[in-house]
Design an enzyme around this catalytic site. Structure first.
Site, PDB file in Angstrom:
ATOM      1  N   ASP A 153     -10.338  -2.272   8.328  1.00 18.79           N
ATOM      2  CA  ASP A 153      -9.502  -1.350   7.569  1.00 18.79           C
ATOM      3  C   ASP A 153      -9.781   0.013   8.200  1.00 18.79           C
ATOM      4  O   ASP A 153     -10.760   0.193   8.937  1.00 18.79           O
ATOM      5  CB  ASP A 153      -9.854  -1.374   6.080  1.00 18.79           C
ATOM      6  CG  ASP A 153      -8.732  -0.723   5.248  1.00 18.79           C
ATOM      7  OD1 ASP A 153      -7.906   0.012   5.836  1.00 18.79           O
ATOM      8  OD2 ASP A 153      -8.689  -0.941   4.024  1.00 18.79           O
TER       9      ASP A 153
HETATM   10  C1  BGC Z   1      -5.809   0.987   3.544  1.00 20.35           C
HETATM   11  C2  BGC Z   1      -5.108  -0.139   4.280  1.00 20.35           C
HETATM   12  C3  BGC Z   1      -4.106   0.437   5.223  1.00 20.35           C
HETATM   13  C4  BGC Z   1      -4.790   1.392   6.173  1.00 20.35           C
HETATM   14  C5  BGC Z   1      -3.861   2.046   7.192  1.00 20.35           C
HETATM   15  C6  BGC Z   1      -6.353   2.037   4.489  1.00 20.35           C
HETATM   16  O1  BGC Z   1      -6.813   3.132   3.784  1.00 20.35           O
HETATM   17  O2  BGC Z   1      -6.860   0.458   2.761  1.00 20.35           O
HETATM   18  O3  BGC Z   1      -4.508  -1.015   3.379  1.00 20.35           O
HETATM   19  O4  BGC Z   1      -3.440  -0.579   5.911  1.00 20.35           O
HETATM   20  O5  BGC Z   1      -5.388   2.435   5.414  1.00 20.35           O
HETATM   21  O6  BGC Z   1      -3.032   2.956   6.578  1.00 20.35           O
END
Ligand code: BGC
Length: 771
Positions: free
Chosen positions: A229
């Site tokens: 993530d």
């Molecule tokens: C989120 C993800 C997301 C990623 C990219 C993170 O903060 O938890 O779900 O895909 O950011 O934006």
């Protein structure tokens, strides 16, 4: 172009290989041009495309894309085909915008209704969530675009999401939290997986060998790659060793260098890096080979799909005196700022720029033949009870045939990055509903929220339509349902509790400063409410229609099966009302006599069927070992215990009028070795050891009765009888150790050890010791 990955890896320098293990910037991977390795684009997800016009430029605008209902809404459709169509549309938009991988679906389980991200997640039930995720992935990947199933795993809260350690027992982790990922990863073969920020049982998800290697790569045979993530890395080299391939986004040259240094110093085998690069290259090339340059999608058609999807997702929670559907000749007061300014998506990384936005006020105005009177009723800027606004709403409501109030949760009440602390709607909205309902008996509430709320006003209004966060066409879809152009068919994919205190994780959410203990275990959602005989506000699987359905008959094609067989249950359902409609037929399995703690029942099948007035249909469900199994922590695998099970079918978890019984015989051994403490009943259930268990039990029975009577001194005849009965219950009876010693009939430990050795031999558990 050279697609021989092994050949390419051989030509790469150590630095080039390490460079592929982190991004180029926020949304792209690095290229190695001299070897023809391209850069690819990864963007959010899940229910619409959030792509910056120039992925390399963080200040560039987000391009418009279709905003579909978010996960909570989509799951309430219980419609695999629909989810797949939405996935296909997302894939088309990715092709049009040059996106190779869309970040989603998000299949984390709704452990608590307070999780700020529940609007993105599908369900409290792992089977339903897994099915929805599977079809999302199939839809997107069918268009040649990759998915990233997220957030792996046990990311069930936003509080301290970067540092909280989720302490979850093995059975719960597998049965509830990992189960939700199985379908999208094993069946739909998601090209990538995104690991979560948090720790699970002491290891960060980004460096968790149990999750990334043992489960994902070894047990589930995932062939794609794992990305972090955004910013979820802890120690880079540890992550690589545990099975993390890609760090996102780019965080400077240091991390790639750490990999190079670790290999040079001998801390890391180069083959580990080579394996990671192989996984990365295979997916990268696959996405490139599936690119459709110049693809254009049909914006109008996607908007129509968003409208159809929103209509399928809405859940009719209450409809006294069949107030709904409305008649276009009725005069209506439309009340609530959400009618003009819809709340249709959640805040955070999934927030997109829609191609269009339908307001319910416009859609209702276009239908209501006598026009509409509108009053906003509350402010979207602050939660303050505004007497003047309420008075205006009361006044128009009193003068019309019907009042429709659009209410729910404003952006500030639920969002990524933040958990809720209560289930309440803004006080200003609750006051508005109470006051309007007091002057207008025909009051309908249409809700926009991403997660369950308390409804203190429920008894005052005649109808409630749960619209969730319905995407860019939520307004027109609400009008479609309110006026009966669409017969509501959504059902809750989560329990609406009566109070926060009633919820399963109440005592353990969101945990302390370092860890959160999943103390409710497998009893998540309806599994908990049923076991505790708690009556929620609305149960899992619940939802009304403008027609009625009768569950007429169930037939199963066998009464007894081995766990290697399947059984087919065929169910007849009839539309007994006067209009066409869709019903979500739900099948649950109830173990009758289990030796382990199990929920009362669990969802193991569902189907959405469309029926004309008066029409009947049959729906078939095929059940297999997994439909009856629990996760056995002795063998670290699923195990369907020999015994009787009830198959129950109905319109919701709280209403299962049809039932049939089946006996399941296990062909597996529920332990890794026979020990002194192996239970008699386990040996009884294994054909090869049944006779031994029977004889041994008979032998020990006499002394058992004798000792039982001795221990029951002072209990009276009835007490002694009860004690003996309890002691003789096979599934509660002690391990075979009781053949020796006080309860035994003279067997020595040496003799028992010999028997244990023979039993292990018989069962093929060769290397087992007797400990
Ligand atoms: C989120 C993800 C997301 C990623 C990219 C993170 O903060 O938890 O779900 O895909 O950011 O934006």
């Amino acid at each position: 172009m050279n697609r021989n990955v092994h050949d390419i890896i051989k030509q790469m320098t150590l630095e080039e290989k390490a460079s592929l293990c982190s991004g180029l910037n926020m949304w792209q991977t690095k290229a190695v041009e001299r070897l023809g390795i391209p850069s690819i684009v990864l963007t959010d997800g899940p229910h619409g495309l959030r792509k910056q016009a120039d992925p390399a430029d963080m200040s560039s605008k987000t391009v418009p894309s279709t905003c579909f209902p978010s996960g909570a809404g989509l799951a309430s459709s219980w419609d695999r085909q629909l989810i797949e169509e939405v996935g296909q549309a997302l894939g088309e938009e990715c092709q049009a915008e040059g996106v190779h991988i869309i970040l989603g679906p998000a299949v984390n389980i709704k452990r608590s209704p307070l999780c700020g991200r529940n609007f993105e997640y599908f369900s409290e039930d792992p089977y339903l969530s897994s099915e929805m995720g599977t079809h999302h992935v199939l839809g997107v990947q069918g268009q040649g675009v990759g998915t990233s199933v997220k957030h792996f795993a046990a990311n069930n809260q936003e509080t301290l999401r970067n540092s909280i350690n989720a302490v979850v027992d093995e059975r719960t982790l597998n049965e509830i939290y990992l189960r939700s990922f199985e379908g999208p990863i094993i069946d739909a073969k998601a090209w990538t997986v995104m690991c979560a920020y948090n720790l699970v049982n002491g290891d960060f998800c980004s460096e968790n060998p149990y999750l990334l290697t043992e489960i994902l790569k070894e047990r589930w045979n995932h062939e794609g790659f794992v990305m972090t993530d955004w910013g979820a890395i802890n120690e880079r080299v540890k992550g690589l060793k545990a099975g993390l391939e890609l760090e996102m986004p780019y965080a400077g040259p240091e991390r790639d260098q750490m990999i190079v240094d670790a290999i040079r110093s001998g801390e890391l085998e180069e083959s580990v890096l080579d394996d990671a690069v192989e996984r990365l290259l295979k997916v990268i090339f696959h996405t490139i080979d599936n690119r459709k340059e110049g693809f254009i999608y049909d914006k109008e058609a996607h908007h129509e799909l968003a409208r159809r999807a929103a209509g399928e997702c809405m859940v009719l929670l209450k409809n006294d005196n069949a107030l709904l559907p409305l008649n276009t000749k009725q005069s209506v007061a439309v009340i609530g700022a959400f009618a003009a300014t819809p709340r249709y998506q959640g805040g955070g990384s999934s927030h997109i720029t829609p191609t269009r936005l339908d307001a319910a006020l416009d859609a209702i105005s276009a239908l209501a033949e006598r026009g509409v009177a509108y009053a906003p009723g509350y402010s979207l800027m602050e939660d303050v009870i505004d007497e003047a606004m309420i008075a205006e709403a009361e006044s128009i409501a009193a003068q019309q045939d019907v009042a429709i109030i659009f209410a729910g949760l404003p952006d500030a009440f639920e969002s990524e990055g933040l958990d809720r602390t209560h289930l309440n709607m803004p006080a200003s909205q609750c006051a508005l509903i109470e006051r309007v309902a007091a002057v207008q008996p025909n009051t309908v509430v249409v809700l926009s929220n991403g997660s369950p709320i308390a409804m203190p006003w429920l008894n005052k209004v005649k109808a409630v339509l749960e619209g969730y966060l319905g995407g860019q066409a939520t307004g027109s879809a609400a009008a479609d349902v309110l006026y009966g152009f669409v017969n509501p068919s959504g059902k809750l994919a989560e329990t609406f509790p009566s109070s926060l205190e009633q919820t399963p994780s109440y005592l353990n959410f969101p945990g302390g400063k370092n860890e959160v203990f999943y103390g409710e275990g497998i009893f998540v959602g309806y599994r908990y409410y049923e076991a505790k005989k708690e009556k929620p506000l609305f149960p899992f699987g619940y939802g009304l229609s403008y027609t009625t359905f009768a569950y007429e008959r169930i037939h199963i094609d066998k009464q007894s099966m081995k766990d290697t067989d399947t059984v087919t249950a065929t169910v007849t359902v009839r539309n007994t009302g006067s209009r066409a409609g869709k019903e979500i037929v739900q099948l649950y399995v109830k173990p009758s006599d289990s030796s382990v703690v199990r929920p009362i029942k669990e969802l193991k099948g569902f189907a959405k069927v469309s029926l004309e007035a008066g029409e009947a249909t049959t729906v078939s469900f095929t059940l297999n070992k997994r439909s009856f199994a629990y996760f056995n922590t002795d063998i670290h695998d699923w195990f369907a215990e020999t015994g009787d099970y009830e198959i129950v079918v109905g319109p919701s978890s709280a209403d299962t009028p049809l039932s049939a019984s089946i006996h399941v015989r296990s062909t597996e051994i529920p332990f890794s070795k026979v020990t002194r403490n192996t239970k008699f009943h386990e040996l009884l259930a294994i054909p090869a050891t049944t006779q031994f268990a029977k004889d041994a039990m008979k032998e020990s029975m006499a002394s058992l009765e004798h000792m039982g009577a001795v221990f029951a001194e002072g209990m009276g005849d009835e007490g002694i009888a009860q004690l003996l009965k309890a002691m003789k219950e096979w599934k509660k009876y002690d391990g075979i150790r009781s053949l020796t010693g006080m309860l035994g009939s003279g067997m020595t430990d040496a003799q028992l050890n010999q028997i244990i050795g023979q039993l292990n031999e018989t069962l093929g558990l060769k290397n087992a010791s007797t400990k």
